[in-house]
Scaffold this motif. Sequence first.
Motif, short mmCIF file in Angstrom:
data_model
loop_
_atom_site.label_atom_id
_atom_site.label_comp_id
_atom_site.label_asym_id
_atom_site.label_seq_id
_atom_site.Cartn_x
_atom_site.Cartn_y
_atom_site.Cartn_z
N HIS A 81 0.82 -1.21 0.00
CA HIS A 81 0.00 0.00 0.00
C HIS A 81 0.86 1.27 0.00
O HIS A 81 0.53 2.25 -0.65
CB HIS A 81 -0.99 -0.02 1.17
N TRP A 82 1.98 1.25 0.73
CA TRP A 82 2.87 2.41 0.70
C TRP A 82 3.46 2.59 -0.70
O TRP A 82 3.55 3.71 -1.21
CB TRP A 82 3.97 2.28 1.75
N LYS A 83 3.83 1.50 -1.32
CA LYS A 83 4.39 1.56 -2.68
C LYS A 83 3.34 2.08 -3.66
O LYS A 83 3.63 2.94 -4.50
CB LYS A 83 4.88 0.17 -3.10
N LEU A 84 2.11 1.58 -3.55
CA LEU A 84 1.04 2.03 -4.43
C LEU A 84 0.73 3.51 -4.21
O LEU A 84 0.51 4.25 -5.17
CB LEU A 84 -0.22 1.19 -4.21
N SER A 85 0.71 3.94 -2.95
CA SER A 85 0.39 5.35 -2.69
C SER A 85 1.46 6.26 -3.28
O SER A 85 1.15 7.33 -3.81
CB SER A 85 0.23 5.61 -1.19
N GLN A 86 2.70 5.83 -3.22
CA GLN A 86 3.78 6.63 -3.80
C GLN A 86 3.67 6.66 -5.33
O GLN A 86 3.90 7.69 -5.95
CB GLN A 86 5.15 6.07 -3.38
N CYS A 89 1.20 9.31 -6.72
CA CYS A 89 1.42 10.74 -6.42
C CYS A 89 1.77 11.49 -7.70
O CYS A 89 2.43 10.96 -8.59
CB CYS A 89 2.56 10.91 -5.42
N ASP A 90 1.34 12.70 -7.76
CA ASP A 90 1.58 13.55 -8.92
C ASP A 90 3.08 13.77 -9.12
O ASP A 90 3.76 14.32 -8.25
CB ASP A 90 0.87 14.89 -8.72
N GLU A 91 3.60 13.34 -10.25
CA GLU A 91 5.03 13.48 -10.54
C GLU A 91 5.45 14.93 -10.69
O GLU A 91 6.62 15.26 -10.55
CB GLU A 91 5.39 12.68 -11.79
N GLU A 92 4.51 15.81 -10.97
CA GLU A 92 4.82 17.23 -11.16
C GLU A 92 4.80 18.00 -9.85
O GLU A 92 5.12 19.17 -9.81
CB GLU A 92 3.82 17.86 -12.14
N ARG A 93 4.44 17.34 -8.75
CA ARG A 93 4.25 18.03 -7.47
C ARG A 93 5.44 18.89 -7.06
O ARG A 93 5.28 20.02 -6.68
CB ARG A 93 3.92 17.05 -6.37
N GLU A 94 6.64 18.35 -7.12
CA GLU A 94 7.81 19.08 -6.65
C GLU A 94 8.24 20.18 -7.61
O GLU A 94 9.04 21.04 -7.27
CB GLU A 94 8.97 18.11 -6.40
N LYS A 95 7.70 20.18 -8.82
CA LYS A 95 8.09 21.19 -9.80
C LYS A 95 7.27 22.47 -9.69
O LYS A 95 7.59 23.46 -10.30
CB LYS A 95 7.95 20.61 -11.22
#
Length: 96
Positions: A81-86, A89-95
């Motif tokens: 579940h931790w792997k799936l939640s990661q 996640c939006d790949e653009e979030r940190e940008k």
Amino acid sequence: RRARFLLEGAKYICENFEGRLPADVDQLQKIPGIGMYTASAIASIAYNKRAGVVDGNVIRVLSRLRALGGDPRTPANVRLHWKLSQSICDEEREKV
């Protein structure tokens, strides 16, 4: 107990991070009283990092989306579940 963890955590941050709360999930987890959920939430909310967070609701949703069976509390399912939640996640979030 919470007060003791807060004090220990504050001392750890002062001694190991020059009084600044780190932005990295792995570094945050080294602080006494901060586990995976809290570390991920801090990184995501305070530092806009790409970090999935897992609680009971997330487990239910991911289990239904992926048609996962079995006990979600087993170590293997918790890791999944931790792997799936990661992964969602939006790949653009940190940008941003």
